[in-house]
Write an enzyme that holds these catalytic residues in place. Structure first.
Site, PDB file in Angstrom:
ATOM      1  N   GLY A 178       8.536  -9.252 -15.867  1.00 40.03           N
ATOM      2  CA  GLY A 178       9.889  -9.377 -15.031  1.00 40.03           C
ATOM      3  C   GLY A 178       9.480  -8.388 -13.754  1.00 40.03           C
ATOM      4  O   GLY A 178       8.974  -7.299 -13.730  1.00 40.03           O
ATOM      5  N   ASN A 227       7.865  -4.886 -13.895  1.00 41.95           N
ATOM      6  CA  ASN A 227       6.490  -4.578 -13.418  1.00 41.95           C
ATOM      7  C   ASN A 227       6.426  -3.534 -12.545  1.00 41.95           C
ATOM      8  O   ASN A 227       5.344  -2.568 -12.801  1.00 41.95           O
ATOM      9  CB  ASN A 227       5.905  -5.672 -12.996  1.00 41.95           C
ATOM     10  CG  ASN A 227       5.779  -6.997 -13.873  1.00 41.95           C
ATOM     11  OD1 ASN A 227       5.592  -6.624 -15.275  1.00 41.95           O
ATOM     12  ND2 ASN A 227       5.724  -8.337 -13.505  1.00 41.95           N
ATOM     13  N   ASN A 283       6.866 -11.556   0.269  1.00 43.89           N
ATOM     14  CA  ASN A 283       5.517 -11.869   0.481  1.00 43.89           C
ATOM     15  C   ASN A 283       5.301 -13.174   1.555  1.00 43.89           C
ATOM     16  O   ASN A 283       6.473 -13.315   2.189  1.00 43.89           O
ATOM     17  CB  ASN A 283       4.837 -12.281  -0.887  1.00 43.89           C
ATOM     18  CG  ASN A 283       5.448 -13.511  -1.230  1.00 43.89           C
ATOM     19  OD1 ASN A 283       6.211 -14.288  -0.859  1.00 43.89           O
ATOM     20  ND2 ASN A 283       5.183 -13.510  -2.662  1.00 43.89           N
ATOM     21  N   THR A 338       3.624  -8.645   2.716  1.00 43.78           N
ATOM     22  CA  THR A 338       2.311  -8.945   1.941  1.00 43.78           C
ATOM     23  C   THR A 338       1.751 -10.231   2.081  1.00 43.78           C
ATOM     24  O   THR A 338       2.365 -11.310   2.051  1.00 43.78           O
ATOM     25  CB  THR A 338       2.364  -8.547   0.715  1.00 43.78           C
ATOM     26  OG1 THR A 338       3.539  -9.409  -0.037  1.00 43.78           O
ATOM     27  CG2 THR A 338       3.085  -7.330   0.297  1.00 43.78           C
ATOM     28  N   GLY A 366      -1.311 -11.441   0.597  1.00 38.75           N
ATOM     29  CA  GLY A 366      -2.416 -11.978  -0.454  1.00 38.75           C
ATOM     30  C   GLY A 366      -3.638 -11.328   0.028  1.00 38.75           C
ATOM     31  O   GLY A 366      -3.885 -10.035   0.213  1.00 38.75           O
ATOM     32  N   GLY A 387      -4.188  -9.045   2.963  1.00 38.16           N
ATOM     33  CA  GLY A 387      -3.832  -7.695   3.208  1.00 38.16           C
ATOM     34  C   GLY A 387      -2.202  -7.704   3.391  1.00 38.16           C
ATOM     35  O   GLY A 387      -1.315  -8.460   2.828  1.00 38.16           O
ATOM     36  N   ASP A 443      -6.743 -12.654 -11.508  1.00 41.50           N
ATOM     37  CA  ASP A 443      -5.151 -12.887 -11.989  1.00 41.50           C
ATOM     38  C   ASP A 443      -4.226 -12.461 -10.861  1.00 41.50           C
ATOM     39  O   ASP A 443      -4.320 -10.978 -11.111  1.00 41.50           O
ATOM     40  CB  ASP A 443      -4.886 -12.570 -13.448  1.00 41.50           C
ATOM     41  CG  ASP A 443      -3.503 -13.008 -14.132  1.00 41.50           C
ATOM     42  OD1 ASP A 443      -2.742 -13.676 -13.051  1.00 41.50           O
ATOM     43  OD2 ASP A 443      -3.220 -12.781 -14.862  1.00 41.50           O
ATOM     44  N   GLY A 473       2.072  -8.386  -6.229  1.00 41.90           N
ATOM     45  CA  GLY A 473       3.120  -8.237  -5.502  1.00 41.90           C
ATOM     46  C   GLY A 473       3.947  -6.825  -6.193  1.00 41.90           C
ATOM     47  O   GLY A 473       4.263  -6.045  -5.577  1.00 41.90           O
ATOM     48  N   ASP A 474       3.923  -6.932  -7.417  1.00 42.59           N
ATOM     49  CA  ASP A 474       4.826  -5.817  -8.041  1.00 42.59           C
ATOM     50  C   ASP A 474       3.820  -4.701  -8.197  1.00 42.59           C
ATOM     51  O   ASP A 474       4.434  -3.566  -8.026  1.00 42.59           O
ATOM     52  CB  ASP A 474       5.127  -6.235  -9.713  1.00 42.59           C
ATOM     53  CG  ASP A 474       6.144  -7.492  -9.554  1.00 42.59           C
ATOM     54  OD1 ASP A 474       6.829  -7.805  -8.627  1.00 42.59           O
ATOM     55  OD2 ASP A 474       6.184  -8.464 -10.522  1.00 42.59           O
TER      56      ASP A 474
END
Length: 306
Positions: A40, A44, A185, A221, A223, A226, A248, A253-254
């Site tokens: 969640g 997270n 993101n 964000t 990925g 940066g 993974d 993001g969390d």
């Protein structure tokens, strides 16, 4: 005395399936791995912030069931102040996560369960917790009206507000003006502004749109590329931090949001907090899972010192 981080969000049990690809409708394929663990977005981010050295309160709702027990155990182990309502007539939330076993890319279905019933009265019950924190964080996995009300409480109490508009659901436009920091993101940012974020110039343009809607600072964000930190009169591209092979990206993001919030709560400047968030995410993506992947403060500081 204000201190620490308060987070409104959902807990779900992450059920993660490793496989070479997603099955087609009506098809069954053989997977290469499986795990169940805490997840969640709000949860997270809570664990990420706690492991990154912040005092954290987490506001949510769970069911009285096995997945709910997992939530309670998770927060106890992380030293989180859990402000949880336990419901008898709703299950704890759960998520289906497909992870590609060669690239680490993922696809997710989330059912919020008990946390999907979070409303303004639940937020009101947590007013003191929110108002006494240094930083408040929320997202869109619980109803947007609850997120808006919590951001309003935080803003009125002069608490620094962070809004992570994920998943990219619609939300009341007046939320923008309650955000000291908005952290989408690239996909979520594209949904908000109505054009694709393919380049840094696109990200800057998206940042301008978000600022024009009343946001204090837009942090997009990107990925592996940066993060773009976009404030009035200042736009800075902060590169991703590489800490080894990426296996993974589920909780990246969390990890960033939790690390960023933790650093801000300890008095770091916004750009320094972005770099701290990038280091947090850089470590997390080298590990499987979401909550289990979140690094400890000592690990993040070692990366920051490189």
């Amino acid at each position: 005395m204000t201190s620490g981080v308060s987070i409104l969000g959902i807990f779900v049990a992450d059920t993660a399936y490793l496989a070479p690809r997603m099955p087609a409708l009506g098809e069954t394929i053989t997977g290469s791995g499986f795990s169940v663990g805490p997840g969640g977005k709000g949860s997270n981010q809570t664990i990420a912030a706690a492991r990154a050295g912040a005092e954290v309160s987490f506001i949510s709702k769970i069911g009285r069931d096995t997945f709910g027990d997992l939530a309670l155990k998770t927060y106890e182990q992380a030293g989180v102040n859990a402000k949880l309502t336990i419901m008898d007539d709703q299950p704890t939330g759960a998520a289906f996560i497909y992870v590609n076993d060669s690239t680490g890319e993922n696809a997710i279905i989330v059912y919020a369960g008990a946390a999907g019933t979070i409303d303004i009265s639940d937020v009101e019950a947590a007013r003191d917790t929110i108002g006494q924190s240094a930083v408040f964080v929320t997202q869109l996995e619980q109803p947007a009206e609850a997120a808006r009300h919590a951001l309003e409480i935080a803003r009125n109490a002069r608490v620094t507000t962070i809004f992570n508009p994920a998943p990219a659901e619609s939300f009341p436009a007046d939320i923008y003006g309650l955000c000291d920091f908005i952290i989408p993101n690239e996909t979520e940012a594209a949904t908000l502004v109505g054009f694709a974020i393919d380049t840094l110039d696109d990200a800057e343009r998206a940042g301008d749109v978000l600022l024009s809607r009343g946001v204090g600072v837009a942090i997009i964000t990107l990925g592996g590329r940066g993060v773009l930190f976009h404030a009035p009169g200042q736009s800075v591209h902060v590169p991703a931090v590489s800490c080894g092979p990426v296996i993974d990206t589920t909780g990246a993001g969390d990890a960033f949001v939790g690390g960023f919030a933790a650093a801000l709560s300890r008095g770091a400047g916004p750009l320094q907090a972005v770099r701290f968030g990038c280091a947090t995410a850089g470590i997390a993506v080298t590990r499987r899972g979401t909550t289990p992947a979140m690094p400890m403060l000592v690990e993040i500081e070692a990366v920051m010192a490189r």
